[in-house]
Design an enzyme around this catalytic site. Structure first.
Site, PDB file in Angstrom:
ATOM      1  N   ASP A  60      12.685  32.387  23.743  1.00  0.00           N
ATOM      2  CA  ASP A  60      12.697  31.221  24.627  1.00  0.00           C
ATOM      3  C   ASP A  60      13.580  30.126  24.026  1.00  0.00           C
ATOM      4  O   ASP A  60      14.293  30.360  23.046  1.00  0.00           O
ATOM      5  CB  ASP A  60      11.261  30.729  24.854  1.00  0.00           C
ATOM      6  CG  ASP A  60      11.048  30.184  26.255  1.00  0.00           C
ATOM      7  OD1 ASP A  60      11.622  29.115  26.574  1.00  0.00           O
ATOM      8  OD2 ASP A  60      10.327  30.830  27.037  1.00  0.00           O
ATOM      9  N   HIS A 117       9.321  24.313  26.742  1.00  0.00           N
ATOM     10  CA  HIS A 117       9.020  25.520  27.510  1.00  0.00           C
ATOM     11  C   HIS A 117       8.503  26.658  26.640  1.00  0.00           C
ATOM     12  O   HIS A 117       7.477  27.289  26.941  1.00  0.00           O
ATOM     13  CB  HIS A 117      10.275  25.964  28.266  1.00  0.00           C
ATOM     14  CG  HIS A 117      10.076  27.128  29.185  1.00  0.00           C
ATOM     15  ND1 HIS A 117      10.358  28.428  28.824  1.00  0.00           N
ATOM     16  CD2 HIS A 117       9.632  27.186  30.465  1.00  0.00           C
ATOM     17  CE1 HIS A 117      10.102  29.236  29.849  1.00  0.00           C
ATOM     18  NE2 HIS A 117       9.665  28.508  30.853  1.00  0.00           N
ATOM     19  N   SER A 134       7.195  31.653  34.873  1.00  0.00           N
ATOM     20  CA  SER A 134       7.254  31.537  33.404  1.00  0.00           C
ATOM     21  C   SER A 134       5.869  31.525  32.799  1.00  0.00           C
ATOM     22  O   SER A 134       5.678  31.958  31.654  1.00  0.00           O
ATOM     23  CB  SER A 134       7.979  30.251  33.016  1.00  0.00           C
ATOM     24  OG  SER A 134       9.361  30.431  32.969  1.00  0.00           O
TER      25      SER A 134
END
Length: 945
Positions: free
Chosen positions: A158, A194, A350
């Site tokens: 990520d 994230h 996600s």
């Protein structure tokens, strides 16, 4: 003339990143993947030896200055991946020109732009107090069934991961930053949140009295892999596939990917193939685009694609969907960790993706002996059905919503699948049935479903005779596992009916082999090749969009299973415009042919690539309308070639379709992965060949047109001849994989013994003494001489007496005038015959003036059959009603007269026959006269006319 100018390479041209996408939002500006045909000789290191490894790059102008080059997947053990380089060009607007030139080099296997992948999540600022997603998938109950054993390593590739987050640190392993090439995968600032959020969903520390829990129950160790440079956009993933290969080579058993984007990449698929070959499971987010457009890496082969659900099991309004999605999971309002030691709630596929990865890891921890394929099977087969919540997207959200309790319960008890076996074909013909049987085991319970609705059947098998979709759910305690769907369908393709010739035989004369009823069985060639052609409008494609449905054809009329496939596509790549401008004139400039790709989808859902993007060269002008035919036996399309009409091998073999059922929709999945310059598909066809057998079909004989008794099997049937009259039988044929043919009727006419024949003779012949003496000879036969005249011959078969040029008359014979007739009884074994008028001879001369019937009987026995009376020859008055049932032989010339004539007989061809009646003529069922016969029916007249 080509200028030979040394390409300039700057090993380090900048001290910070500038990552705004200015040329194309779907690709990283100025970057390409280049794969060489041969691995460079010598020892390879992480640093590219430009002179030795890529010497052909010197042959370019100064327009193509490289600012960076790397061997993207150097860390892998794959020789294929080590031949891939990642190059950065100083002037991104020149990249298409560079690609065109590189494609023409024989040392280049392929070259393509590097796709720009982005994270797939949307922050939600309102913090959710409870982790509804864990409750929804029954994680807490699953922990009570099996606490897990082995630790499973799951990589999070990520933008960045806070490795020392208070709620993550205990489950964290040392990681790596592939973008900045260091050992620090942590975020440079809190905008890189994230990856940390994803990691928390995957394996936040449970039972530590703080923060949140995760489905993995502390059985997953996080391998953090940073794929975004510190100076890059926190929304972008720049080195995701380098990160995937690093994770695969550094202990990852599962890899979680919460990012993606449009566009297929051959280099990326090769990375996925490499990871899959190591037994590693890859899970990826389907996308947040609220459409069915494929997102990559989720749509690559060997990747588990995840869609997002809300708390009510409805598809999240943002979630991408499609037949390529494998599973769904909660993805809205998901609370998890963010930098620095904080928590936040995000939405997105996600979020659904690491939850699926967490579930997979926990299942593997509880059952570490599972293969990766078995692991995925348990995941999808224990999912909860969500069709009722998503009626318009049935089949587009994968197997359903994950249920950890079911998955853990089943794996703990060793129940890894629910399977259905059929004891025959699931393509049923009328009146047929098939038994569906589930796998058995101690303590298992069963629930069968038809078209999704539960039935009352709770046995381990089900007999079905209707066309529906069948599933079974197998349960044991808390284990509930679903089977795949078995589609039972009606087979509408019937074998052609056989032809057969009617037969006439004497009473008690057995039919022998070669002389019985012979069926000419139908041809079993339902194997093709048969071509099915698309007849719809031109479909335009541009920038992953299209202006209509993908071209599709419906295959029908083939038996057996597929043995070969051929595809033809007529198309054009045009300069300027978009998917809606296929009717417009070409712009005359560069069409960018490399944007074109074609895939083929079979009725079963199998998809293969016919031609991948970045195969063709860009071209300076359009190649016009071309027809590309794909066959396995052909040569492949040359890399960097221009589109031309011809026959080529597909990128992936048609062998993927071998042994599939051919019937159903075959769909062309075309794509244009760049904006402007549309792909226009004008025509499409699929040619299918199957293994429908070439051997003769099965032939059966029956006593009725439907149902009835099976009399025999085989091309020949020896009917009994012990009953005088017309016996009707029915013959049927069947080719393997097809339904039985309609039954063809066939008649056996058993004539009596003796058989009496009637010939009119002249008065002179009747009074001739020589003729009368000749009739006393025994045995007598009827024959035809060389002049085609009927003669009576004795046992010498020499000479004989001519009695006329027409066949014997058919009973009844009308007495319109006084005539003499010869009655000849034929067929008695010893020619000992007794007539109904008491006469004892084979031949009888009669001159009836009033109505009278004659018949004959053999006075000696007929082997195994009882003696019978011959056919009756009736001489009738024209003033009575006349019934005609006997066949009239070919070449006959005869007139029947009566008050009313009723006929149900056959008139053989050719013949000259008249029916004359004073009142009416009734032609009943069974009457037939061919077109070559002269048949006249006249009412209102009798003998006088």
């Amino acid at each position: 003339m080509t200028r030979r100018v040394q390409l300039l390479f700057f090993s380090l041209l900048f001290s910070h990143f500038s990552f705004g996408q200015k040329i194309n939002k779907d690709f990283i500006d100025g970057e390409i993947y280049l794969k060489v045909t041969k691995k460079p000789v010598g020892t390879l290191t992480a640093t590219v030896n430009f002179e030795r490894e890529l010497p052909f790059l010197k042959d370019f102008s100064t327009d193509f200055v490289l600012t960076k080059m790397s061997r993207a997947f150097f860390t892998t053990g794959s020789e294929k991946l080590q031949k891939i380089y990642r190059l950065t060009v100083k002037k991104p607007d020149k990249i298409d020109e560079l690609i065109d030139l590189l494609k023409q080099n024989p040392e280049v296997e392929y070259v393509e732009k590097v796709p720009f992948r982005t994270i797939i999540a949307t922050p939600n600022d309102s913090i959710v107090a409870a982790q509804w997603s864990l409750t929804k998938i029954k994680a807490f109950e699953a922990w009570d069934v099996n606490a897990g054993d082995t630790n499973i390593v799951v990589a999070v590739v990520d933008n960045a991961i806070q490795t020392n987050h208070v709620d993550l640190q205990a489950n964290m392993l040392p990681g790596f930053d592939l973008s900045d090439n260091d050992n620090n995968p942590n975020p440079p600032n809190t905008s890189f949140s994230h990856g940390t959020h994803v990691a928390g969903i995957l394996s936040a520390v449970s039972n530590n009295t703080i923060g949140i829990a995760s489905a993995s129950n502390n059985r997953i160790k996080i391998l953090p892999v940073k794929a975004t440079p510190d100076g890059g956009s926190p929304l972008g993933i720049y080195n995701g596939f380098e990160g995937i290969t690093w994770a695969a080579d550094n202990g990852a058993q599962i890899i979680s990917l919460s990012w993606g984007g449009a566009g297929y990449s051959q280099a990326e698929q090769e990375v996925i193939d490499y990871v899959h070959s190591k037994g590693i499971v890859i899970v990826a987010a389907a996308g947040n685009n609220n459409n069915d457009v494929e997102s990559f890496p989720a749509a690559y082969t060997h990747v588990i694609s995840v869609a997002s659900l809300d708390a009510d099991d409805k598809r999240s309004s943002f979630s991408t969907y499609g037949s390529w999605v494998d599973i769904s999971a909660p993805g809205r309002g998901i609370l998890s960790t963010v930098p620095t030691d904080e928590y936040a709630s995000f939405n997105g596929t996600s979020m659904a993706t690491p939850l699926v990865a967490s579930v997979l890891g926990y299942i593997w921890s509880c059952s570490p002996s599972l293969t990766s394929a078995e692991l995925e099977s348990i995941l999808v087969n224990t999912a909860d059905n969500i069709d009722a919540a998503n009626p318009t997207q049935i089949g587009l959200l994968g197997a359903g919503r994950i249920n950890l309790l079911k998955a853990i319960s089943c794996s703990t008890q060793g129940i890894f699948s629910a399977t259905i076996m059929a004891n025959g074909s699931t393509y049923l013909c009328e009146g047929e049935s098939v038994t569906l049987s589930a796998n058995t085991g101690p303590g298992l319970s069963y629930q069968w479903r038809v078209n999704g609705a539960e039935t009352t059947n709770v046995a381990d098998s089900l007999v079905v005779n209707t066309a529906n979709d069948y599933q079974v759910t197998i349960s044991k305690q808390q284990c509930v596992i679903n089977s795949g769907t078995v589609k039972v369908r009606y087979n509408t393709l019937a074998t052609a009916a056989p032809s057969v010739t009617n037969k006439e035989v004497s009473y008690c004369t057995p039919l022998t082999i070669g002389n019985g009823l012979l069926a000419n069985a139908a041809d079993c060639n339902y194997a093709g090749p048969t071509t099915f052609t698309y007849n719809g409008p031109t479909v335009g494609y541009d920038g992953f969009s299209k202006n209509g449905d993908d071209p599709s054809v419906n295959a029908a009329g083939l038996g057996g299973l597929i043995t070969s496939v051929k595809v033809s596509i007529t198309w054009e790549k045009k300069d300027q415009g978009d998917e809606n401008t296929c009717d417009a004139a070409d712009g005359g400039g560069k069409p960018f042919n490399e944007e074109v790709s074609f895939k083929l989808k079979s009725p079963s859902g199998t998809v293969i690539t016919l031609i991948a993007a970045n195969t063709y060269a860009s071209g300076t002008t359009t190649s016009g309308v071309v027809t590309t035919v794909f066959e396995d036996s052909a040569s492949p399309i040359l890399l960097n070639s221009l589109p031309i009409s011809g026959t080529f091998a597909p990128t992936q073999s048609f062998s993927a379709f071998i042994n599939e059922e051919p019937a159903g929709a075959w769909t062309l999945l075309a794509e244009d992965n760049g904006f402007i310059d549309p792909l226009c598909v004008k025509n499409f066809s699929v040619t299918l060949t199957t293994n429908s057998p070439a051997q003769s079909p099965t032939v059966t004989w029956w006593d009725s047109a439907t149902g009835g008794v099976l009399l025999g099997a085989g091309a020949e049937y020896l009917a009994l001849t012990t009953m005088v009259g017309v016996q009707t039988y029915y013959v049927q044929s069947r080719c393997e994989g097809l339904c039985p043919s309609p039954r063809t009727p066939v008649t056996v006419t058993v004539t009596p013994v003796p058989q009496v024949y009637v010939f009119p003779i002249s008065m002179n012949l009747a009074n001739d003494s020589t003729f009368n003496n000749f009739l006393k000879n025994q045995p007598l036969q009827v024959a035809k001489d060389t002049n085609n005249q009927y003669v009576i011959v004795d046992s010498t078969m020499v000479g004989g007496v001519v009695i006329g040029n027409t066949p014997p008359l058919t009973s009844p014979v009308t007495l319109c005038s006084t005539k003499t007739y010869l009655l000849l009884a034929i067929g008695c074994p010893t020619n000992k015959i007794s007539w109904s008028n008491g006469k004892k001879s084979q031949a009888l001369l009669v001159t009836p003036s009033t109505p009278i019937n004659y018949s004959a009987t053999c006075t000696d026995s007929l082997a195994t059959c009882a003696p019978i009376t011959s056919n009756t020859v009736a001489f009738v008055s024209p003033l009575t009603n006349v019934l005609i049932t006997d066949k009239i032989y070919a070449n006959s010339v005869q007139t029947f007269t009566g008050m009313t004539i009723t006929a149900s007989n056959e008139i053989e061809t050719p013949a000259q026959i008249q029916y004359r009646a004073n009142n009416a003529i009734l032609l009943n069922p069974g009457f037939s006269a061919s077109g070559n016969s002269v048949f006249t029916a006249q009412a209102g007249i009798g003998c006088d006319n």
